[in-house]
Design an enzyme around this catalytic site. Structure first.
Site, PDB file in Angstrom:
ATOM      1  N   ASP A 163       0.834  -1.196   0.000  1.00  0.00           N
ATOM      2  CA  ASP A 163       0.000   0.000   0.000  1.00  0.00           C
ATOM      3  C   ASP A 163       0.866   1.241   0.000  1.00  0.00           C
ATOM      4  OD1 ASP A 163      -2.909   1.098   0.697  1.00  0.00           O
ATOM      5  OD2 ASP A 163      -1.475   2.213   1.917  1.00  0.00           O
ATOM      6  N   TYR A 185       2.733   9.967  -0.090  1.00  0.00           N
ATOM      7  CA  TYR A 185       3.795   9.365   0.729  1.00  0.00           C
ATOM      8  C   TYR A 185       5.174   9.658   0.140  1.00  0.00           C
ATOM      9  CZ  TYR A 185       0.009   6.467   2.754  1.00  0.00           C
ATOM     10  OH  TYR A 185      -1.144   6.019   3.354  1.00  0.00           O
ATOM     11  N   LYS A 202      -2.810   5.830  -4.041  1.00  0.00           N
ATOM     12  CA  LYS A 202      -3.941   6.721  -3.756  1.00  0.00           C
ATOM     13  C   LYS A 202      -3.680   8.071  -4.401  1.00  0.00           C
ATOM     14  CE  LYS A 202      -3.893   4.524   0.785  1.00  0.00           C
ATOM     15  NZ  LYS A 202      -2.446   4.466   1.079  1.00  0.00           N
ATOM     16  N   HIS A 239      -7.815   9.437  -1.906  1.00  0.00           N
ATOM     17  CA  HIS A 239      -7.212   9.379  -0.567  1.00  0.00           C
ATOM     18  C   HIS A 239      -8.124   9.945   0.545  1.00  0.00           C
ATOM     19  CE1 HIS A 239      -2.938   9.043   1.226  1.00  0.00           C
ATOM     20  NE2 HIS A 239      -3.832   8.812   2.157  1.00  0.00           N
TER      21      HIS A 239
HETATM   22  N1  LIG Z   1      -5.646   5.914   3.735  1.00  0.00           N
HETATM   23  C1  LIG Z   1      -5.075   6.670   4.644  1.00  0.00           C
HETATM   24  O1  LIG Z   1      -5.389   7.846   4.805  1.00  0.00           O
HETATM   25  C2  LIG Z   1      -4.014   6.063   5.521  1.00  0.00           C
HETATM   26  C3  LIG Z   1      -3.612   6.736   6.689  1.00  0.00           C
HETATM   27  C4  LIG Z   1      -2.651   6.128   7.495  1.00  0.00           C
HETATM   28  C5  LIG Z   1      -2.108   4.928   7.118  1.00  0.00           C
HETATM   29  N2  LIG Z   1      -2.480   4.303   5.954  1.00  0.00           N
HETATM   30  C6  LIG Z   1      -1.872   3.038   5.503  1.00  0.00           C
HETATM   31  O2  LIG Z   1      -1.961   2.093   6.550  1.00  0.00           O
HETATM   32  C7  LIG Z   1      -0.663   1.602   6.853  1.00  0.00           C
HETATM   33  C8  LIG Z   1      -0.606   1.220   8.325  1.00  0.00           C
HETATM   34  O3  LIG Z   1      -0.683   2.346   9.154  1.00  0.00           O
HETATM   35  P1  LIG Z   1       0.562   2.911   9.987  1.00  0.00           P
HETATM   36  O4  LIG Z   1       1.793   2.443   9.346  1.00  0.00           O
HETATM   37  O5  LIG Z   1       0.367   4.364  10.131  1.00  0.00           O
HETATM   38  O6  LIG Z   1       0.329   2.348  11.419  1.00  0.00           O
HETATM   39  P2  LIG Z   1       0.232   0.901  12.081  1.00  0.00           P
HETATM   40  O7  LIG Z   1       0.397  -0.166  11.069  1.00  0.00           O
HETATM   41  O8  LIG Z   1      -0.967   0.943  12.969  1.00  0.00           O
HETATM   42  O9  LIG Z   1       1.487   0.914  13.040  1.00  0.00           O
HETATM   43  C9  LIG Z   1       2.778   1.011  12.588  1.00  0.00           C
HETATM   44  C10 LIG Z   1       3.630   1.182  13.823  1.00  0.00           C
HETATM   45  O10 LIG Z   1       3.547   0.026  14.606  1.00  0.00           O
HETATM   46  C11 LIG Z   1       4.848  -0.512  14.829  1.00  0.00           C
HETATM   47  N3  LIG Z   1       4.764  -1.964  14.688  1.00  0.00           N
HETATM   48  C12 LIG Z   1       4.351  -2.674  13.605  1.00  0.00           C
HETATM   49  N4  LIG Z   1       4.371  -3.990  13.877  1.00  0.00           N
HETATM   50  C13 LIG Z   1       4.805  -4.113  15.145  1.00  0.00           C
HETATM   51  C14 LIG Z   1       5.050  -5.218  15.976  1.00  0.00           C
HETATM   52  N5  LIG Z   1       4.845  -6.469  15.559  1.00  0.00           N
HETATM   53  N6  LIG Z   1       5.522  -4.989  17.231  1.00  0.00           N
HETATM   54  C15 LIG Z   1       5.744  -3.738  17.662  1.00  0.00           C
HETATM   55  N7  LIG Z   1       5.531  -2.636  16.906  1.00  0.00           N
HETATM   56  C16 LIG Z   1       5.067  -2.823  15.662  1.00  0.00           C
HETATM   57  C17 LIG Z   1       5.735   0.091  13.783  1.00  0.00           C
HETATM   58  O11 LIG Z   1       7.022   0.296  14.334  1.00  0.00           O
HETATM   59  P3  LIG Z   1       8.330  -0.497  13.823  1.00  0.00           P
HETATM   60  O12 LIG Z   1       8.680   0.120  12.497  1.00  0.00           O
HETATM   61  O13 LIG Z   1       9.287  -0.221  14.904  1.00  0.00           O
HETATM   62  O14 LIG Z   1       7.943  -1.947  13.703  1.00  0.00           O
HETATM   63  C18 LIG Z   1       5.069   1.440  13.520  1.00  0.00           C
HETATM   64  O15 LIG Z   1       5.531   2.384  14.451  1.00  0.00           O
HETATM   65  C19 LIG Z   1       0.251   2.762   6.463  1.00  0.00           C
HETATM   66  O16 LIG Z   1       1.581   2.376   6.328  1.00  0.00           O
HETATM   67  C20 LIG Z   1      -0.389   3.200   5.163  1.00  0.00           C
HETATM   68  O17 LIG Z   1       0.016   2.371   4.099  1.00  0.00           O
HETATM   69  C21 LIG Z   1      -3.448   4.860   5.166  1.00  0.00           C
END
Ligand SMILES: NC(=O)c1ccc[n+]([C@@H]2O[C@H](COP(=O)([O-])OP(=O)(O)OC[C@H]3O[C@@H](n4cnc5c(N)ncnc54)[C@H](OP(=O)(O)O)[C@@H]3O)[C@@H](O)[C@H]2O)c1
Length: 267
Positions: free
Chosen positions: A34, A39, A64, A97
């Site tokens: 994704d 980004y 997006k 988005h």
């Molecule tokens: N459509 C939208 O508007 C929108 C908005 C936000 C996000 N997104 C998408 O959704 C994806 C996911 O969201 P996100 O990356 O913001 O947040 P997330 O997946 O909720 O959390 C990522 C965080 O969690 C940590 N993490 C992941 N796996 C872990 C584990 N097994 N143990 C401990 N810590 C862990 C990561 O740190 P480490 O790197 O230290 O593992 C990072 O700090 C994004 O990358 C993006 O592609 C879309």
């Protein structure tokens, strides 16, 4: 067509960090990635894919469209730019988005332009992101519900989005949960910690398994290979009805993301 239940996110990851994360993810068996125009990492994602040796047709790449590219004359050229960066002739899924009400482009206009991109073969599927019920209804009115492959929304144990998720289910539109881990916050939750202990699992696996069991797709991101690897194993974890009920009780309207001007009125 369906969307994959498990993918890797790339929000906030830049340069070598995103190259390493996508490379590790592909190596570990992830096949869905994704990204988004905003980004500013599509070129690095494209590089990592090209260097991975995984055939393009085995992958599912989502991007997006960003807000300044919503107008009819800009959307398709901007997607072509994204595809050049991704080193691909097509995206598997392209999302709008944010609804961005008041930016001067109607939902009808950008959804029709997105549907035209699909007709031209630039994207296999189309969808929306961060769309509440009213805006989803407008998107359905513009292109038909069968055209909308997903609504990608913030959804975690702390923000369960039940009203919107129920509406989407009623409409037959799959939910993609983003920030399922609430950017790490739910990993410290004591209730999730106890469930994880009972299953000899990690708290991240429990949160991801909870979303998967509710039928949502997930796209957790990580900069660490071991987290990418263990997150993927959430697919093998089966939570009990009691576990699911305990997590259901954690709802607290814990929204992390609501940018002014981009978000519409949440349900
Ligand atoms: N459509 C939208 O508007 C929108 C908005 C936000 C996000 N997104 C998408 O959704 C994806 C996911 O969201 P996100 O990356 O913001 O947040 P997330 O997946 O909720 O959390 C990522 C965080 O969690 C940590 N993490 C992941 N796996 C872990 C584990 N097994 N143990 C401990 N810590 C862990 C990561 O740190 P480490 O790197 O230290 O593992 C990072 O700090 C994004 O990358 C993006 O592609 C879309």
């Amino acid at each position: 067509m369906n969307i994959p239940a498990f993918g890797v996110g790339t929000f906030r990851l830049q340069g070598q960090a995103v190259i390493d994360s996508v490379r590790n993810a592909l190596d570990l068996g992830y096949r869905a990635i994704d990204t988004a125009q905003i980004y500013e990492n599509e070129a690095e994602v494209g590089q990592a894919i090209a260097e991975s040796g995984v055939p393009r047709e085995a992958l599912f790449v989502t991007t997006k469209i960003w807000v300044p590219n919503y107008a009819r004359d800009k959307l398709i050229p901007s997607l072509k730019d994204s595809l050049a960066k991704l080193r691909s002739d097509y995206a598997d899924l392209t999302l709008i988005h944010w609804p961005a009400p008041g930016n001067g482009v109607s939902i009808e206009e950008f959804m029709s332009a997105l549907a035209e991109a699909k007709t031209q073969g630039l994207t296999r599927q189309i969808g929306i992101s961060n769309f509440p019920i009213a805006e989803t209804r407008a998107a359905i009115a513009a292109v038909g519900r069968e055209q909308i492959a997903t609504n990608q929304i913030e959804l975690s144990p702390y923000l369960q989005n039940r009203k919107l998720a129920a509406f989407l289910q009623e409409q037959g539109i799959p939910v993609t949960s983003y920030m399922t881990l609430a950017y790490g916050k739910v990993l410290k939750d004591p209730v999730i910690g106890q469930i994880a202990q009972r299953h000899d699992a990690t708290t991240a696996q429990v949160a991801l398994a909870w979303a998967l069991q509710l039928g949502y797709a997930v796209i957790p991101s990580s900069t660490k290979r071991e987290n990418l690897a263990s997150n993927l194993l959430a697919q093998d974890l089966r939570l009990t009805d009691e576990d699911m009920a305990q997590i259901a009780a954690l709802e607290r309207n814990g929204r992390e993301v609501s940018p002014e001007g981009l978000a519409a009125q949440w349900d």
